[in-house]
Motif scaffolding. Structure first.
Motif, mmCIF file in Angstrom:
data_model
loop_
_atom_site.group_PDB
_atom_site.id
_atom_site.type_symbol
_atom_site.label_atom_id
_atom_site.label_comp_id
_atom_site.label_asym_id
_atom_site.label_seq_id
_atom_site.Cartn_x
_atom_site.Cartn_y
_atom_site.Cartn_z
ATOM 1 N N PHE A 112 -37.661 43.295 44.666
ATOM 2 C CA PHE A 112 -38.187 43.141 46.022
ATOM 3 C C PHE A 112 -39.634 43.626 46.097
ATOM 4 N N ALA A 113 -39.883 44.808 45.526
ATOM 5 C CA ALA A 113 -41.240 45.371 45.535
ATOM 6 C C ALA A 113 -42.197 44.506 44.718
ATOM 7 N N LYS A 114 -41.727 44.034 43.573
ATOM 8 C CA LYS A 114 -42.580 43.239 42.691
ATOM 9 C C LYS A 114 -42.951 41.904 43.341
ATOM 10 N N SER A 115 -42.062 41.392 44.157
ATOM 11 C CA SER A 115 -42.365 40.118 44.824
ATOM 12 C C SER A 115 -43.583 40.272 45.732
ATOM 13 N N PHE A 116 -43.720 41.421 46.378
ATOM 14 C CA PHE A 116 -44.897 41.676 47.206
ATOM 15 C C PHE A 116 -46.147 41.786 46.336
ATOM 16 N N TYR A 117 -45.992 42.442 45.180
ATOM 17 C CA TYR A 117 -47.134 42.596 44.267
ATOM 18 C C TYR A 117 -47.621 41.225 43.792
ATOM 19 N N GLU A 118 -46.676 40.380 43.425
ATOM 20 C CA GLU A 118 -47.045 39.052 42.930
ATOM 21 C C GLU A 118 -47.684 38.194 44.019
ATOM 22 N N GLU A 119 -47.324 38.456 45.271
ATOM 23 C CA GLU A 119 -47.926 37.729 46.392
ATOM 24 C C GLU A 119 -49.224 38.389 46.863
ATOM 25 N N LYS A 120 -49.625 39.462 46.164
ATOM 26 C CA LYS A 120 -50.843 40.217 46.479
ATOM 27 C C LYS A 120 -50.789 40.895 47.849
ATOM 28 N N LYS A 121 -49.564 41.202 48.271
ATOM 29 C CA LYS A 121 -49.384 41.996 49.492
ATOM 30 C C LYS A 121 -49.263 43.457 49.058
ATOM 31 N N TYR B 50 -45.719 52.657 37.152
ATOM 32 C CA TYR B 50 -46.719 51.852 36.438
ATOM 33 C C TYR B 50 -47.330 50.814 37.383
ATOM 34 N N HIS B 51 -46.491 50.175 38.173
ATOM 35 C CA HIS B 51 -46.985 49.140 39.083
ATOM 36 C C HIS B 51 -47.834 49.727 40.216
ATOM 37 N N LEU B 52 -47.604 50.982 40.563
ATOM 38 C CA LEU B 52 -48.478 51.629 41.550
ATOM 39 C C LEU B 52 -49.902 51.719 41.001
ATOM 40 N N GLY B 53 -50.003 51.948 39.692
ATOM 41 C CA GLY B 53 -51.322 51.930 39.053
ATOM 42 C C GLY B 53 -51.944 50.548 39.106
ATOM 43 N N LEU B 54 -51.136 49.528 38.843
ATOM 44 C CA LEU B 54 -51.641 48.152 38.900
ATOM 45 C C LEU B 54 -52.115 47.798 40.307
ATOM 46 N N VAL B 55 -51.379 48.267 41.306
ATOM 47 C CA VAL B 55 -51.759 48.009 42.696
ATOM 48 C C VAL B 55 -53.124 48.644 42.987
ATOM 49 N N GLY B 56 -53.297 49.894 42.548
ATOM 50 C CA GLY B 56 -54.574 50.576 42.750
ATOM 51 C C GLY B 56 -55.719 49.826 42.101
ATOM 52 N N GLU B 57 -55.511 49.365 40.878
ATOM 53 C CA GLU B 57 -56.563 48.596 40.187
ATOM 54 C C GLU B 57 -56.862 47.292 40.915
ATOM 55 N N ALA B 58 -55.801 46.611 41.345
ATOM 56 C CA ALA B 58 -55.979 45.324 42.016
ATOM 57 C C ALA B 58 -56.787 45.480 43.300
ATOM 58 N N GLU B 59 -56.622 46.611 43.980
ATOM 59 C CA GLU B 59 -57.343 46.859 45.223
ATOM 60 C C GLU B 59 -58.730 47.458 44.989
ATOM 61 N N GLY B 60 -59.015 47.814 43.726
ATOM 62 C CA GLY B 60 -60.301 48.436 43.439
ATOM 63 C C GLY B 60 -60.321 49.926 43.673
ATOM 64 N N ASN B 61 -59.165 50.519 43.950
ATOM 65 C CA ASN B 61 -59.061 51.971 44.121
ATOM 66 C C ASN B 61 -58.771 52.603 42.757
ATOM 67 N N LEU B 62 -59.819 52.722 41.952
ATOM 68 C CA LEU B 62 -59.635 53.098 40.552
ATOM 69 C C LEU B 62 -59.130 54.521 40.376
#
Length: 326
Positions: free
Chosen positions: A62-71, A97-109
């Motif tokens: 469920f959480a990953k589906s939001f990540y893949e939709e860039k939400k 791990y995906h929380l890190g990916l979310v941060g990178e995707a948003e530019g919050n390094l």
């Protein structure tokens, strides 16, 4: 005398009025309560948005589906929900791990780095460890290159996050493939911040801790460069200048064919010029004090040891003037 029928009606009304009120309120306030449900297990009204799915896998998907939709806000919320609800599940490490990916995707390094570091600290047996160390290193390089030091729009309370990040990469890697490189990069960041003694310590660690590292040659050059920078401080340090010159000379001697040796030779010339200037200025001081013999000693020393500098030529002129005063 109390009427039995009235008492019966009263009892019925007393019992069913609350139920009618609940039904009425439920119908009239439907929009306000549409996100809340009654759970017999807890005996409470709960918001489904705050409750995780029945299994960690369902919650992760469920959480990953939001990540893949860039939400990303929704993804962050759902990954955190999984970690809180199922902290020991395999999916918890993957969510971190995906929380890190979310941060990178948003530019919050910096947020991404913190998420990756949390994975290393809380889930040391994750198969993602080496990958997140590499991701941390790359984030450190981006800060080193001048990445905006902001996290969720807030200026970070650190001089340069790269110092913290490279230090962590070194600790996380031990003697792994990125350790010596991160140590060298840490030295460069500290040097750029004019923290020369700390930088020199980092470069020395490259040499002592990683004797087979490809960064040893460059580290030796940087140590000499730090010494030279210290000698340029507001208080002239002749000892630091001498040390810097010796280290550059040692570097050229050990690595005559290295590209950096050409830079080292230029640095040696600059440091010699600085030493010559210092000698010349001492001679001028003695001359002003009418201590001509002491002045001659320093003018001669400048000519003898630094013949290719402009200060040698100036010292020669001064000596000629002093000779005429005899």
């Amino acid at each position: 005398m109390t009427n039995p029928l009235s008492m019966l009606n009263y009892a019925i009304m007393k019992r069913f009025i609350p139920l009618l009120l609940v039904v009425f309120l439920g119908l009239s306030l439907k929009p306000a309560y549409s996100y809340w449900i009654w759970t017999p297990k807890t005996g409470k009204w709960v918001n489904p948005k705050s409750v995780a799915k029945p299994t960690p896998k369902e919650q992760f998907d469920f959480a990953k589906s939001f990540y893949e939709e860039k939400k990303y806000d929704d993804a962050r919320r759902e990954f955190k929900k999984l970690i809180k609800t199922y902290p020991k599940a395999l999916e918890a490490a993957e969510s971190q791990y995906h929380l890190g990916l979310v941060g990178e995707a948003e530019g919050n390094l910096y947020e991404a780095y913190q998420a990756y570091q949390k994975l290393i600290d809380k889930y040391p047996f994750s198969e993602r460890i080496q990958e997140v160390i590499e991701r941390e290193y790359k984030i450190g390089e981006r800060f080193m290159a001048g990445e905006k030091r902001k996290n969720l729009g807030v200026v970070l309370p650190v001089e340069n996050p790269a110092v913290e990040i490279f230090t962590r990469v070194i600790d996380n890697s031990s003697y792994g493939p990125l350790a010596s490189k991160a140590e060298y990069q840490l030295g460069l960041v500290l040097k750029s911040l004019s923290r020369y003694y700390e930088a020199e310590d980092a470069f020395n660690k490259v040499i002592s801790n990683y004797p087979d590292s490809e960064w040893i040659e460059a580290a030796k050059f940087q140590i000499a460069s730090c010494r030279a920078a210290i000698s340029r401080g507001s208080d002239y340090d002749q000892g630091a200048t001498q040390e810097a010159k010796e280290k550059f000379e040692e570097f050229v001697s050990e690595h005559p064919e290295a590209v950096l040796s050409r830079d080292a030779e230029k640095k040696i010339g600059q440091l010699k010029d600085k030493e010559a200037e210092a000698n010349y200025n001492i001679a001028v001081f003695y001359e002003k004090q009418k201590a001509h013999e002491a002045a001659k000693i320093y003018y001669n020393d400048t000519i003898t040891h630094y013949p290719d500098t402009i200060w040698a030529a100036k010292a020669m002129e001064k000596l000629q003037i002093l000779e005429k005063k005899k």
